[in-house]
Design a protein around this motif. Structure first.
Motif, PDB file in Angstrom:
ATOM      1  N   ILE A   1       0.853  -1.189   0.000  1.00  0.00           N
ATOM      2  CA  ILE A   1       0.000   0.000   0.000  1.00  0.00           C
ATOM      3  C   ILE A   1       0.890   1.241   0.000  1.00  0.00           C
ATOM      4  N   PHE A   2       0.647   2.111  -0.972  1.00  0.00           N
ATOM      5  CA  PHE A   2       1.393   3.357  -1.121  1.00  0.00           C
ATOM      6  C   PHE A   2       0.499   4.546  -0.791  1.00  0.00           C
ATOM      7  N   PRO A   3       0.982   5.487   0.020  1.00  0.00           N
ATOM      8  CA  PRO A   3       0.291   6.777   0.124  1.00  0.00           C
ATOM      9  C   PRO A   3       0.700   7.649  -1.056  1.00  0.00           C
ATOM     10  N   ASN A   4      -0.034   8.737  -1.295  1.00  0.00           N
ATOM     11  CA  ASN A   4       0.365   9.623  -2.387  1.00  0.00           C
ATOM     12  C   ASN A   4       1.646  10.373  -2.051  1.00  0.00           C
ATOM     13  N   VAL A   5       2.011  10.374  -0.773  1.00  0.00           N
ATOM     14  CA  VAL A   5       3.293  10.948  -0.357  1.00  0.00           C
ATOM     15  C   VAL A   5       3.943   9.979   0.623  1.00  0.00           C
ATOM     16  N   GLY A   6       5.149   9.532   0.321  1.00  0.00           N
ATOM     17  CA  GLY A   6       5.837   8.637   1.234  1.00  0.00           C
ATOM     18  C   GLY A   6       6.022   7.238   0.681  1.00  0.00           C
TER      19      GLY A   6
ATOM     20  N   TYR B   1      -4.657  11.548   3.361  1.00  0.00           N
ATOM     21  CA  TYR B   1      -3.841  11.113   2.231  1.00  0.00           C
ATOM     22  C   TYR B   1      -4.677  10.227   1.313  1.00  0.00           C
ATOM     23  N   PHE B   2      -4.203  10.070   0.076  1.00  0.00           N
ATOM     24  CA  PHE B   2      -4.745   9.067  -0.826  1.00  0.00           C
ATOM     25  C   PHE B   2      -3.847   7.839  -0.745  1.00  0.00           C
ATOM     26  N   TYR B   3      -4.453   6.646  -0.802  1.00  0.00           N
ATOM     27  CA  TYR B   3      -3.694   5.405  -0.740  1.00  0.00           C
ATOM     28  C   TYR B   3      -4.060   4.515  -1.927  1.00  0.00           C
ATOM     29  N   SER B   4      -3.055   3.790  -2.434  1.00  0.00           N
ATOM     30  CA  SER B   4      -3.263   2.821  -3.510  1.00  0.00           C
ATOM     31  C   SER B   4      -2.651   1.491  -3.098  1.00  0.00           C
ATOM     32  N   ALA B   5      -3.349   0.401  -3.447  1.00  0.00           N
ATOM     33  CA  ALA B   5      -2.845  -0.936  -3.125  1.00  0.00           C
ATOM     34  C   ALA B   5      -2.473  -1.669  -4.403  1.00  0.00           C
ATOM     35  N   TYR B   6      -1.511  -2.595  -4.295  1.00  0.00           N
ATOM     36  CA  TYR B   6      -1.116  -3.386  -5.459  1.00  0.00           C
ATOM     37  C   TYR B   6      -0.628  -4.761  -5.001  1.00  0.00           C
ATOM     38  N   TYR B   7      -0.595  -5.685  -5.939  1.00  0.00           N
ATOM     39  CA  TYR B   7      -0.112  -7.048  -5.686  1.00  0.00           C
ATOM     40  C   TYR B   7       0.541  -7.564  -6.975  1.00  0.00           C
ATOM     41  N   PRO B   8       1.638  -8.324  -6.896  1.00  0.00           N
ATOM     42  CA  PRO B   8       2.340  -8.766  -5.682  1.00  0.00           C
ATOM     43  C   PRO B   8       3.294  -7.704  -5.150  1.00  0.00           C
ATOM     44  N   TYR B   9       3.433  -7.700  -3.849  1.00  0.00           N
ATOM     45  CA  TYR B   9       4.318  -6.747  -3.167  1.00  0.00           C
ATOM     46  C   TYR B   9       5.771  -6.997  -3.531  1.00  0.00           C
ATOM     47  N   ASN B  10       6.509  -5.934  -3.710  1.00  0.00           N
ATOM     48  CA  ASN B  10       7.954  -6.020  -3.942  1.00  0.00           C
ATOM     49  C   ASN B  10       8.642  -4.980  -3.055  1.00  0.00           C
ATOM     50  N   PHE B  11       9.515  -5.458  -2.178  1.00  0.00           N
ATOM     51  CA  PHE B  11      10.209  -4.588  -1.233  1.00  0.00           C
ATOM     52  C   PHE B  11      10.953  -3.460  -1.941  1.00  0.00           C
TER      53      PHE B  11
END
Length: 316
Positions: free
Chosen positions: A71-76, A106-116
């Motif tokens: 999960i990514f915020p729009n900042v950070g 904040y806005f958040y976006s999720a994605y899969y598969p996770y990559n460090f």
């Protein structure tokens, strides 16, 4: 005197409302996320005839133990969410806000598969190279190449709710093989480089736009422990394709056996019509072919160029 009092009262009311609005905004920005929910979108059948060809539901993607989404915020930077416990085997997942450090405002976006190693939510890498299927009609490898992404969302009443959509296409290819053999690879190809085999995904824009990095004329998959024991027996191969809109380019397939011999055919739809290089996001395609042995195409891929016949591709 009355005018002065009226102005003074209006100014006081303005200050009161402004302060109240600012406090509400500040409170919203400082609110912790108490709950995160994720839903995986089902694949959609590309055409009506496909529905009749399936004896079981093959459109669902279910979480497996230790699957992880980011999960990514729009900042950070991103936060990882591993799938465990009662969410395994479902297309839903739920998390408590806990110590995930996700906050309102904040806005958040999720994605899969996770990559460090993903550090930029606007350039999430996607690749369809290196696919390997172990066993006939086995789908376990798909999860390594099925990319999901959500639109950016905001916190609502302490909840983040993500709807993850497929970024690519799944094809189930039924191949009727003319002889008993061990089969080593399958390549679905077209007459030009129409497949964006490497691209990046932008999580910060609705619809998850993709930017192509490199193209190819084929999608290939290595086969392990896939064989036929008699003539005209089927093998079923599952491949993941990128979204492609080259609807004027026909598809063909080349199957290699363990000795390097090549078998080629046109790829068709269930109704027998020619399949084209058209792949709509989030769909499942059912395709078939009856490859036949091609002279001059044995003992390695270089035979492709040595043959006198035109196979409509540039496999290397």
């Amino acid at each position: 005197m009355k005018k002065i009092l009226r102005v003074g009262f209006s100014f006081f009311l303005f200050l009161f409302v402004s302060c109240d609005s600012n406090e509400t905004l500040l409170e919203s920005q400082e609110t912790n996320v108490e709950h995160v929910s994720v839903v995986l979108e089902d694949l959609k059948y590309e055409d009506a005839s496909s529905r009749l060809a399936l004896s079981e539901n093959m459109t669902e993607y279910l979480w497996q133990d230790k699957d992880t989404l980011g999960i990514f915020p729009n900042v950070g930077g991103q936060v990882e969410f591993p799938i465990t416990g009662e969410d395994v085997g479902k297309k839903f997942a739920n998390f408590t806000g806990g110590g995930w450090a996700l906050r309102g405002g904040y806005f958040y976006s999720a994605y899969y598969p996770y990559n460090f190693y993903n550090r930029n939510s606007r350039v999430i890498p996607i690749s369809y190279l290196g696919q390997v299927q172990k066993g006939n009609d086995n789908r376990n490898h798909l999860r390594q190449y099925m990319y999901f992404a959500s639109a950016p969302v905001q916190v609502a009443n302490g909840v983040l709710a993500f709807n993850l959509q497929h970024a690519g296409v799944v094809q189930r290819l039924t191949l009727t093989m003319p002889v008993a053999k061990n089969w080593s690879s399958v390549s679905v190809y077209s007459d030009t480089e129409v497949f964006p085999v490497k691209s990046t995904l932008n999580l910060q824009e609705t619809g998850g736009p993709q930017t192509a990095i490199s193209y190819s004329d084929r999608i290939s998959i290595e086969l392990n422990d896939v064989k036929t024991t008699q003539a005209n027996q089927n093998i079923v191969v599952w491949l993941v394709f990128p979204v492609t809109t080259a609807s004027t380019h026909p598809l063909k397939v080349m199957v290699r056996d363990s000795e390097g011999y090549a078998y080629v055919a046109n790829v068709t739809k269930n109704d027998g019509t020619q399949a084209l290089a058209s792949f709509n996001k989030g769909t499942i395609q059912l395709r078939k072919a009856s490859p036949t042995l091609q002279s001059g195409m044995n003992s390695g891929i270089s035979g492709w160029e040595d043959s006198d016949e035109d196979y409509g591709g540039t496999l290397k």
